[in-house]
Write an enzyme that holds these catalytic residues in place. Structure first.
Site, PDB file in Angstrom:
ATOM      1  CB  THR A  26     -27.800  -4.495 -31.144  1.00 47.81           C
ATOM      2  OG1 THR A  26     -28.791  -5.287 -30.470  1.00 47.81           O
ATOM      3  CG2 THR A  26     -28.290  -3.068 -31.281  1.00 47.81           C
ATOM      4  CB  ILE A  58     -32.121  -6.161 -27.816  1.00 45.40           C
ATOM      5  CG1 ILE A  58     -31.078  -6.478 -26.734  1.00 45.40           C
ATOM      6  CG2 ILE A  58     -33.533  -6.523 -27.376  1.00 45.40           C
ATOM      7  CD1 ILE A  58     -31.236  -5.620 -25.478  1.00 45.40           C
ATOM      8  CB  ILE A  66     -36.863 -10.570 -28.826  1.00 45.59           C
ATOM      9  CG1 ILE A  66     -37.676  -9.596 -27.965  1.00 45.59           C
ATOM     10  CG2 ILE A  66     -35.905 -11.396 -27.972  1.00 45.59           C
ATOM     11  CD1 ILE A  66     -36.876  -8.532 -27.252  1.00 45.59           C
ATOM     12  CE  LYS A  67     -29.882 -10.042 -34.350  1.00 45.51           C
ATOM     13  NZ  LYS A  67     -28.616  -9.348 -34.744  1.00 45.51           N
ATOM     14  CB  ILE A  68     -34.649 -16.061 -31.201  1.00 46.39           C
ATOM     15  CG1 ILE A  68     -35.375 -15.339 -30.055  1.00 46.39           C
ATOM     16  CG2 ILE A  68     -34.485 -17.545 -30.882  1.00 46.39           C
ATOM     17  CD1 ILE A  68     -36.787 -15.838 -29.797  1.00 46.39           C
TER      18      ILE A  68
END
Length: 373
Positions: free
Chosen positions: A44, A109, A140-142
């Site tokens: 996402t 996310i 966790i998207k960074i």
């Protein structure tokens, strides 16, 4: 007869859907895509959630109304709605997660794009998202900005799985790999089970062609025209070459021998942007073991329908890929500038989508309060 998506999976490519909405979750569509299209994960981003919540109608209206009555701020409402969707999707993918020993069945996310240049705030929100979703199969998207690199290391050091996004250049990818290995080394020192920490490095493909082809058109020579739509695939193939090199190093082997996972390359932005290109181009030309291809639904359906999977199309292509970049430089394309422009634009686009999402939710909260009066 196996399907094209089954053939792709058999080649070691994990198929992740680049989309999520509450309707997909509640209608059973996501479950159906797992069983019929070999989808084994979801990614996402702020644009996806803007589309989902902005056009979600009754799927989100009840929750928005409850949040409005509770006095939630706009960002609190977004946080609640998006983490609920990701948690529910993660539960749907839990059997895939269990069957693949945690490699797949992942749902990503992203931290707020407003934080892309703030290391400490990115770390704090990554921890908050991880705790709120509270599922082992979340990523966790960074973003792979300069400020994002130390955040990636710090978050991995806490035992949190990370999807590194917005990678365009080989130079930045090398820094991402270093940030990953540093994070795993720190996680080991912190006593975490390394086998439970997973990561992907999201290398964007079609956007590279869009920017390079625009520059080639301005140059206008026959030599330039002959290089159109070659850069994106060549860049990704060289990323895989770098992946093979770095994860066969002594440093990486020390960690994998201790139970760590490699950080898998992920091909993102794989929907073609030009009608002149085959609609499965960024799938069929980027088949390599141990990779992820995250596809918009249109590309997924095209792949299922007619994606011709002819085995590994990456390894053994490195010399030709290097020549593409030598030829681009020869006609005057500054690829370092290309990738910096793409990174800057990528962050800006996600920020714009995030602000649009904030506007949508703000209006929805106000409408809910007005209706309750």
């Amino acid at each position: 007869m196996s399907t094209h998506t089954q053939q792709l999976t058999a080649q070691g490519v994990s198929i992740w859907l680049d989309d999520l909405s509450r309707d997909r979750i509640t209608s059973g569509n996501l479950t159906e895509l797992i069983s019929t299209r070999n989808v084994s994960g979801v990614t996402t981003n702020p644009t996806i959630f803007q589309s989902a919540i902005g056009g979600g109608g009754p799927a989100y209206s009840g929750q928005i109304a409850e949040l409005a009555r509770a006095g939630a701020t706009v960002d609190e409402a977004i946080f609640a709605a998006t983490t609920d969707d990701v948690r529910d999707a993660a539960d749907i993918f839990r059997p895939v997660f269990d069957a693949t020993a945690g490699v797949d069945g992942r749902v990503s996310i992203e931290v707020s794009p407003d934080l892309a240049h703030d290391t400490d705030a990115t770390i704090a929100q990554a921890k908050e998202l991880w705790a709120k979703v509270a599922r082992p199969n979340v990523h966790i998207k960074i973003p792979a900005t300069k400020a994002g690199l130390p955040a990636i290391t710090a978050v991995l050091a806490e035992g949190i799985s990370v999807n590194v996004t917005l990678i365009f250049s080989l130079e930045r990818y090398a820094e991402v790999i270093d940030a990953y290995l540093s994070g795993i080394e720190k996680a080991q020192a912190n006593g975490h089970d390394l086998s439970g920490i997973h990561s992907v490095a999201s290398f964007f493909v079609s956007r590279v062609d869009t920017e390079v082809d625009k520059r080639l058109a301005v140059i206008g020579t026959d030599e330039a025209a002959g290089l159109a739509s070659l850069a994106g695939i060549a860049n990704a193939r060289l990323a895989y070459e770098l992946f093979e090199k770095e994860f066969s190093s002594d440093r990486a082997k020390t960690l994998t021998d201790a139970g760590a996972n490699v950080q898998r390359p992920l091909w993102a932005s794989t929907g073609v942007k030009s009608a002149d290109l085959p609609d499965t181009l960024y799938v069929t030309e980027l088949v390599a073991p141990g990779t992820v291809n995250t596809m918009p639904e249109k590309t997924l359906e095209a792949t299922f329908d007619h994606g011709a999977i002819a085995g590994d199309t990456v390894t053994g292509t490195y010399e030709a890929a290097h020549k593409v970049f030598a030829d681009l430089a020869a006609v005057g394309v500054d690829f370092d500038d290309v990738t910096q422009v793409l990174e800057d634009e990528g962050v800006e686009k996600f920020i714009a989508s995030w602000h649009d999402l904030q506007g949508t939710v703000k209006s929805a909260l106000e409408s809910a309060l007005e209706a309750a009066r």
